[in-house]
Design a protein around this motif. Sequence first.
Motif, PDB file in Angstrom:
ATOM      1  N   VAL A  19       0.837  -1.209   0.000  1.00  0.00           N
ATOM      2  CA  VAL A  19       0.000   0.000   0.000  1.00  0.00           C
ATOM      3  C   VAL A  19       0.869   1.254   0.000  1.00  0.00           C
ATOM      4  O   VAL A  19       0.546   2.243  -0.661  1.00  0.00           O
ATOM      5  N   ILE A  20       1.974   1.196   0.730  1.00  0.00           N
ATOM      6  CA  ILE A  20       2.871   2.351   0.781  1.00  0.00           C
ATOM      7  C   ILE A  20       3.444   2.651  -0.594  1.00  0.00           C
ATOM      8  O   ILE A  20       3.421   3.799  -1.064  1.00  0.00           O
ATOM      9  N   ARG A  55       2.318   1.795  -3.492  1.00  0.00           N
ATOM     10  CA  ARG A  55       1.248   2.232  -4.390  1.00  0.00           C
ATOM     11  C   ARG A  55       0.890   3.698  -4.155  1.00  0.00           C
ATOM     12  O   ARG A  55       0.666   4.455  -5.096  1.00  0.00           O
ATOM     13  N   ARG A  56       0.848   4.081  -2.886  1.00  0.00           N
ATOM     14  CA  ARG A  56       0.543   5.475  -2.570  1.00  0.00           C
ATOM     15  C   ARG A  56       1.647   6.398  -3.086  1.00  0.00           C
ATOM     16  O   ARG A  56       1.376   7.477  -3.615  1.00  0.00           O
ATOM     17  N   GLY A  97       1.372   7.305  -6.548  1.00  0.00           N
ATOM     18  CA  GLY A  97       0.214   8.137  -6.877  1.00  0.00           C
ATOM     19  C   GLY A  97      -1.065   7.370  -7.121  1.00  0.00           C
ATOM     20  O   GLY A  97      -2.066   7.953  -7.559  1.00  0.00           O
ATOM     21  N   GLU A  98      -1.066   6.075  -6.838  1.00  0.00           N
ATOM     22  CA  GLU A  98      -2.277   5.285  -7.027  1.00  0.00           C
ATOM     23  C   GLU A  98      -3.316   5.656  -5.962  1.00  0.00           C
ATOM     24  O   GLU A  98      -2.974   5.957  -4.820  1.00  0.00           O
ATOM     25  N   THR A  99      -4.575   5.613  -6.324  1.00  0.00           N
ATOM     26  CA  THR A  99      -5.649   5.931  -5.387  1.00  0.00           C
ATOM     27  C   THR A  99      -6.470   4.697  -5.012  1.00  0.00           C
ATOM     28  O   THR A  99      -7.024   4.620  -3.923  1.00  0.00           O
ATOM     29  N   LEU A 153      -5.960   1.677  -3.770  1.00  0.00           N
ATOM     30  CA  LEU A 153      -4.844   0.970  -3.146  1.00  0.00           C
ATOM     31  C   LEU A 153      -5.052  -0.537  -3.042  1.00  0.00           C
ATOM     32  O   LEU A 153      -4.092  -1.303  -2.982  1.00  0.00           O
TER      33      LEU A 153
END
Length: 274
Positions: free
Chosen positions: A125-126, A128-129, A132-134, A136
Amino acid sequence: MIREIKVARYIDGRIPIEQYEKLIDEHTQLVSVDLVGWLTGYVEDLRTISIIAHEKGAIVLSDIFHAAGVFPIDLRGLGIDIAVCGSYKWLLAPSGAAFLCIKKELLDTVLTNCWTGWLGVGDSVIERRVRGETRLFERPLPLLDSQPASSASRYEWGSWAGPTVVGLAESLRFFQKINMESSWRRIQSLTSTLINELVEKNFKIFSPIEKDRMSGIVSLSTRNSYDVAEKLLRSRVVVSARPGILRISVDFYNNEEDIEKITCKLAEMKEAII
């Protein structure tokens, strides 16, 4: 495997470089040393310690808890390999979070090739964040066939303490906005004034008085540190008591009136301290 732990000893509130030269040898794998001593406020010569350690093939880890938020820190210039720090104390953030900085080339070495939790895997998740992914959780997390993240996020554990992380983020934004050099000069000036006043009143200073080894911590040798700290608290003066030590912390938000108040209060209790 850890075969032996060697501990450097304080001498008059500091650890001489000669002790590091004596203790660090070709069998040493890791040298752990605070940038600023939590008890005395002594600023270690980390650059020299790093050189000594690296010449013997050791990694240098430094806890910068009592330095971050006090004065500017150049981790690369200090030559250390790993830095750790908590969120509260001088960073003025809530307790419960911490951060770690590690040289990228060390991520896959024997000492550091590990990961700790579901946030430490690759494509977490980190990560991906950060990309810039929303969405997750749109695709499954690779937990059954996981590999450690390629960054320091491999050391993340489980879910964060949300309010603490938000508080730490705001703290870091604050310190990015202020002039750390100016803030540090103010702390140095107030700390020097406090030390001079206490020396003039014949108190025994346990902290360094050399400007290049001074931080925002001033410690006094005392007989009844906890009694003194409790009496000061009743006068709305907050200090930390340790066995035989009264620790005073001076920050950028303090002023000359604060220094005058604590020196006067200590002078009133001098017989109980010395």
